[in-house]
Write a protein that holds these residues in place. Sequence first.
Motif, PDB file in Angstrom:
ATOM      1  N   SER A  91       0.837  -1.202   0.000  1.00 22.89           N
ATOM      2  CA  SER A  91       0.000   0.000   0.000  1.00 22.89           C
ATOM      3  C   SER A  91       0.870   1.249   0.000  1.00 22.89           C
ATOM      4  CB  SER A  91      -0.903   0.025   1.231  1.00 22.89           C
ATOM      5  OG  SER A  91      -1.751  -1.099   1.248  1.00 22.89           O
ATOM      6  N   LEU A 145       0.828   5.650  -0.135  1.00 16.86           N
ATOM      7  CA  LEU A 145       0.147   6.936  -0.045  1.00 16.86           C
ATOM      8  C   LEU A 145       0.890   7.859  -1.008  1.00 16.86           C
ATOM      9  CD1 LEU A 145      -1.893   8.873   1.285  1.00 16.86           C
ATOM     10  CD2 LEU A 145      -0.133   9.362   2.997  1.00 16.86           C
ATOM     11  N   GLN A 153       1.019  11.604  -3.181  1.00 13.52           N
ATOM     12  CA  GLN A 153       0.563  12.999  -3.209  1.00 13.52           C
ATOM     13  C   GLN A 153       1.144  13.691  -4.437  1.00 13.52           C
ATOM     14  OE1 GLN A 153      -1.183  14.710  -0.484  1.00 13.52           O
ATOM     15  NE2 GLN A 153      -1.359  16.480  -1.801  1.00 13.52           N
ATOM     16  N   ASN A 154       0.255  14.284  -5.240  1.00 16.47           N
ATOM     17  CA  ASN A 154       0.660  15.074  -6.397  1.00 16.47           C
ATOM     18  C   ASN A 154       0.782  16.517  -5.942  1.00 16.47           C
ATOM     19  OD1 ASN A 154       0.836  16.588  -8.730  1.00 16.47           O
ATOM     20  ND2 ASN A 154      -1.065  15.863  -9.627  1.00 16.47           N
ATOM     21  N   ASP A 214      -3.520  18.244 -12.504  1.00 20.54           N
ATOM     22  CA  ASP A 214      -3.789  16.818 -12.339  1.00 20.54           C
ATOM     23  C   ASP A 214      -2.869  15.990 -13.229  1.00 20.54           C
ATOM     24  OD1 ASP A 214      -5.863  17.560 -10.686  1.00 20.54           O
ATOM     25  OD2 ASP A 214      -7.442  17.112 -12.139  1.00 20.54           O
ATOM     26  N   LEU A 249      -3.778  11.016 -10.604  1.00 16.50           N
ATOM     27  CA  LEU A 249      -3.385  11.670  -9.348  1.00 16.50           C
ATOM     28  C   LEU A 249      -3.819  13.135  -9.406  1.00 16.50           C
ATOM     29  CD1 LEU A 249       0.249  10.237  -9.035  1.00 16.50           C
ATOM     30  CD2 LEU A 249      -1.829   9.410  -7.891  1.00 16.50           C
ATOM     31  N   ARG A 260      -4.074  16.431  -3.756  1.00 17.79           N
ATOM     32  CA  ARG A 260      -4.971  15.534  -3.021  1.00 17.79           C
ATOM     33  C   ARG A 260      -4.288  14.188  -2.841  1.00 17.79           C
ATOM     34  NH1 ARG A 260     -10.701  15.491  -5.469  1.00 17.79           N
ATOM     35  NH2 ARG A 260     -11.099  14.403  -3.508  1.00 17.79           N
ATOM     36  N   PRO A 261      -4.237  13.691  -1.629  1.00 12.82           N
ATOM     37  CA  PRO A 261      -3.600  12.388  -1.400  1.00 12.82           C
ATOM     38  C   PRO A 261      -4.448  11.247  -1.956  1.00 12.82           C
ATOM     39  CG  PRO A 261      -4.560  13.211   0.638  1.00 12.82           C
ATOM     40  CD  PRO A 261      -4.739  14.287  -0.395  1.00 12.82           C
ATOM     41  N   ARG A 262      -3.768  10.185  -2.371  1.00 12.16           N
ATOM     42  CA  ARG A 262      -4.429   8.985  -2.873  1.00 12.16           C
ATOM     43  C   ARG A 262      -3.709   7.770  -2.315  1.00 12.16           C
ATOM     44  NH1 ARG A 262      -8.264  11.476  -3.434  1.00 12.16           N
ATOM     45  NH2 ARG A 262      -9.265  12.140  -5.328  1.00 12.16           N
ATOM     46  N   VAL A 263      -4.473   6.727  -1.982  1.00 14.30           N
ATOM     47  CA  VAL A 263      -3.897   5.456  -1.572  1.00 14.30           C
ATOM     48  C   VAL A 263      -4.044   4.497  -2.736  1.00 14.30           C
ATOM     49  CG1 VAL A 263      -4.117   3.490  -0.004  1.00 14.30           C
ATOM     50  CG2 VAL A 263      -4.353   5.816   0.878  1.00 14.30           C
ATOM     51  N   ARG A 264      -2.954   3.809  -3.052  1.00 16.07           N
ATOM     52  CA  ARG A 264      -2.960   2.807  -4.115  1.00 16.07           C
ATOM     53  C   ARG A 264      -2.393   1.520  -3.546  1.00 16.07           C
ATOM     54  NH1 ARG A 264      -6.032   6.110  -6.066  1.00 16.07           N
ATOM     55  NH2 ARG A 264      -5.560   7.385  -7.898  1.00 16.07           N
TER      56      ARG A 264
END
Length: 144
Positions: free
Chosen positions: A49, A51, A53-54, A59, A87, A91-95
């Motif tokens: 997993s 976390l 961040q862009n 975008d 991304l 805004r943070p994203r979990v992949r």
Amino acid sequence: MSKFKSVRAAVILAACLSAAPALAQEAPGAHISIELNAVEPVEDACRISFLVQNGHGHDIGQAVYEAVLFDTQGRVNRLTLFDFGALPAARPRVRQFVVPGLACASLGSLLINGAETCAGDNLPAGACSDGLALNSRTDVEVLG
């Protein structure tokens, strides 16, 4: 103030003002940050997993990174691609990625070898690789 100094100050001010729109679009030091957040065993695989961040002002439509997985003795286990998808800016994203045939306990380090794909409108060159910030909240070291 001499005439030369006031003309020089006016030229410098004009140059700064003309650069302002470009600076507003892309903050200095804007980059992608990738944190290895967790590794957990699932059946005959390891779920990894991240976390992400862009930090850019635009975008990213698709970000794919080439990664090398090393075992605890430093030997290459495999080379793979992690598709982080879209991304959005700031805004943070979990992949999460499930890597079949990998025991999490045998994962010693992970090397982000570079960006395979970095697509999006108005992105600066090297948007996915320049200044890439990497860290880990696990015992697995992340390199880049």
